[in-house]
Write an enzyme that holds these catalytic residues in place. Structure first.
Site, PDB file in Angstrom:
ATOM      1  N   THR A 328      65.408  -3.937 -17.294  1.00  0.00           N
ATOM      2  CA  THR A 328      64.915  -4.979 -18.183  1.00  0.00           C
ATOM      3  C   THR A 328      66.068  -5.494 -19.034  1.00  0.00           C
ATOM      4  O   THR A 328      66.890  -4.710 -19.514  1.00  0.00           O
ATOM      5  CB  THR A 328      63.769  -4.462 -19.080  1.00  0.00           C
ATOM      6  OG1 THR A 328      63.352  -5.511 -19.970  1.00  0.00           O
ATOM      7  CG2 THR A 328      64.192  -3.261 -19.902  1.00  0.00           C
ATOM      8  N   HIS A 380      61.686  13.291 -19.711  1.00  0.00           N
ATOM      9  CA  HIS A 380      62.402  14.568 -19.820  1.00  0.00           C
ATOM     10  C   HIS A 380      61.708  15.691 -19.058  1.00  0.00           C
ATOM     11  O   HIS A 380      62.292  16.762 -18.846  1.00  0.00           O
ATOM     12  CB  HIS A 380      62.526  14.961 -21.302  1.00  0.00           C
ATOM     13  CG  HIS A 380      63.806  15.673 -21.623  1.00  0.00           C
ATOM     14  ND1 HIS A 380      64.528  16.370 -20.683  1.00  0.00           N
ATOM     15  CD2 HIS A 380      64.492  15.803 -22.784  1.00  0.00           C
ATOM     16  CE1 HIS A 380      65.596  16.905 -21.247  1.00  0.00           C
ATOM     17  NE2 HIS A 380      65.606  16.565 -22.530  1.00  0.00           N
TER      18      HIS A 380
END
Length: 409
Positions: A328, A380
C-alpha cells in the site's frame, strides 16, 4: 415482449448485494447494453445493463433493498420506443376505465394525474392542485410536472403581500453546526469488519526502515522515455521496482508470504501481490497473479489498468480475491509514516510513504538524499521479528542497488 431483469449471479463468496442506484426509471427509453442499475456487494459494484432496446415497465426493487443472486428486480418491455411509452399506455388505460365518470376537477386531490406524473409530484413534494394540466380533460402529465418544477427553479418566489419580516425564514447563522447522516455502503462496512478482525485476531506488529531512493530515481530518469516507447506507452513508475523487489524478498523469507488457516500454516510457492487502490467508495486490493513471472513493464501496465478500472467500478471479484502479500502506498497522498493493517488471511503488508529529501551521513559527509520510510506490519504469531527485519533489509538493499533485482542476487 416483456422480460425479467435479474440481478447477476453472485460468486460463492458473496451472499447478497444492495441495489445502489437506478439509472433508468419506468417508461424511460433504454438502448441495448445501456447501464440501468448498479448493485453493490461487499467487494465490488456490479452493473446490470438493458437486454435490448425498450423501456422498463415496472421496478420491483427500490434503492437500498437487499438483492439475492439472480433475483428479479424489474420488468422490461422489449421494442417499446420513446420515454413516454409506459406512461402513455398507463394514461390510455386509465382514461378508458374512467371515461363514464371523467369530470376534470379544478383543484386539490380530485385533479387527474397520470401515474408517472403523480410519482414525480410525490417525489418532489408538489401539490397537484398547483400544476396546470395540458392533457385530455385537464389531465396532468409528467411533462406538466417537469415544466412546473422548471418554472419554480427559474422564477423566484414572490413574497406574500401581507407577509411580515418575522414570517420570513431566518437566515443561517454564522458558525451553525450542520450534520448529515448517510448510510454506510456495503463496501465500507466490509472494509470496517475486516480491519477490526485484523486488529483483534492477530498479534500485529510493525517494523520500520528507510531506503535511499536516489538509485531508483536516477535509473528511472535515465530510461523513462525509452521505456515508454519500447513498451507502447507504459510509464516507468516506482511500483514496478517495489513489486519486483518484494517478490525477490518473499522468495528468501517464505514465512512473510505465508498465511494462517486455523491451526495450519500455508506456505505459498508463488507470489500473488495485492496493490491497494483508493476509490471514492473505499479501498480495493486487486491482485498481481504470479508476480515472479512478470516483468517491470507488465507490472506497471497491469497496475495502471487496475487503477483505471477501480475508479470506474469495473474490477471483477476474482481480480480482488486471494493474494499472498500486499503493498500500500500512502506516499501518493503525502503520508510520511504509517502502520498499515494486515489484509487477512495474509500475514504481512508493506507500507510505502512519501519521498522526502533529508540530510544523511554518506561516507562521513552530510548529503541531502531522497529518502522513503518503509513499514512492514506482520503477524507475530507466524513471523519472528528477525525474519521481518531481515525481509525489510533485503528490500532496502534491492532498491538501493536496482541491478540486483534483475540479477536476483
Amino acid at each position: 415482449m416483456s422480460t425479467d431483469i435479474k440481478a447477476p449471479t453472485f460468486p460463492e463468496s458473496v451472499q447478497d448485494g444492495t441495489l445502489a442506484t437506478w439509472h433508468k426509471q419506468p417508461g424511460e427509453a433504454c438502448s441495448r447494453d445501456e447501464l440501468i442499475v448498479d448493485i453493490e456487494t461487499d467487494k465490488v459494484v456490479l452493473e446490470v445493463v438493458a437486454p435490448a432496446d425498450g423501456v422498463i415497465s415496472e421496478v420491483l426493487k427500490a434503492e437500498g433493498d437487499t438483492i439475492q443472486s439472480n433475483e428479479v428486480i424489474a420488468k422490461f418491455d422489449e421494442g417499446a420506443s420513446g420515454s413516454g411509452a409506459g406512461e402513455k399506455a398507463s394514461e390510455a388505460s386509465e382514461e378508458k376505465s374512467s371515461e363514464p365518470e371523467a369530470e376534470p376537477a379544478a383543484s386539490g386531490d380530485d385533479k387527474i394525474l397520470s401515474p408517472a406524473a403523480r410519482k414525480m409530484a410525490d417525489e418532489n413534494n408538489i401539490d397537484p392542485a398547483s400544476v396546470k394540466g395540458t392533457g385530455k380533460d385537464g389531465r396532468v402529465t409528467k411533462e406538466d410536472v417537469m415544466n412546473h418544477i422548471k418554472d419554480g427553479e427559474s422564477k423566484p418566489a414572490a413574497p406574500a403581500p401581507s407577509a411580515s419580516k418575522a414570517a420570513e425564514p431566518a437566515p443561517m447563522e454564522a458558525g451553525e453546526r450542520v450534520e448529515k447522516r448517510v448510510p454506510m455502503t456495503r463496501l465500507r462496512k466490509r472494509i470496517a469488519e475486516r480491519l477490526l478482525e485484523a486488529t483483534s485476531s492477530t498479534a500485529m506488529l510493525t517494523t520500520f526502515n528507510e531506503v535511499n531512493m536516489a538509485p531508483v530515481m536516477e535509473l528511472r530518469k535515465q530510461y523513462k522515455e525509452k521505456f515508454e516507447k519500447v513498451h507502447n506507452g507504459t510509464r516507468l513508475g516506482f511500483m514496478g521496482f517495489f513489486v519486483k523487489a518484494a517478490t525477490e524478498a518473499l522468495k528468501r523469507f517464505p514465512a512473510v508470504n505465508a498465511s494462517i488457516d486455523g491451526d495450519d500454516v500455508v506456505y505459498h510457492g508463488y507470489q500473488d501481490i495485492g496493490v491497494a487502490v483508493s476509490t471514492e467508495k473505499g479501498l480495493v486490493v486487486p491482485i498481481l497473479r504470479n508476480s515472479e513471472n512478470m516483468s517491470i513493464a507488465e507490472v506497471e501496465s497491469t497496475i495502471r489498468d487496475f487503477g483505471k478500472r477501480a475508479q470506474a467500478g469495473k474490477l471483477s471479484i476474482d481480480e480482488m480475491t486471494g493474494g499472498t502479500f500486499t503493498i500500500t502506498n500512502g506516499g501518493v497522498f503525502g503520508s510520511l509514516l504509517s502502520t498499515p493493517i494486515l489484509n487477512l488471511p495474509q500475514t504481512a503488508i508493506l507500507g510505502m510513504h512519501k519521498i522526502q529529501e533529508r540530510p544523511m551521513a554518506v561516507n562521513g559527509k552530510v548529503e541531502i538524499q531522497p529518502m522513503m520510510y518503509l513499514a512492514l506490519s506482520y503477524d507475530h504469531r507466524l513471523i519472528d521479528g528477525k525474519d521481518a527485519v531481515q525481509f525489510l533489509v533485503a528490500l532496502k538493499e534491492l532498491l538501493e542497488d536496482p541491478a540486483r533485482i534483475l540479477l536476483e542476487i
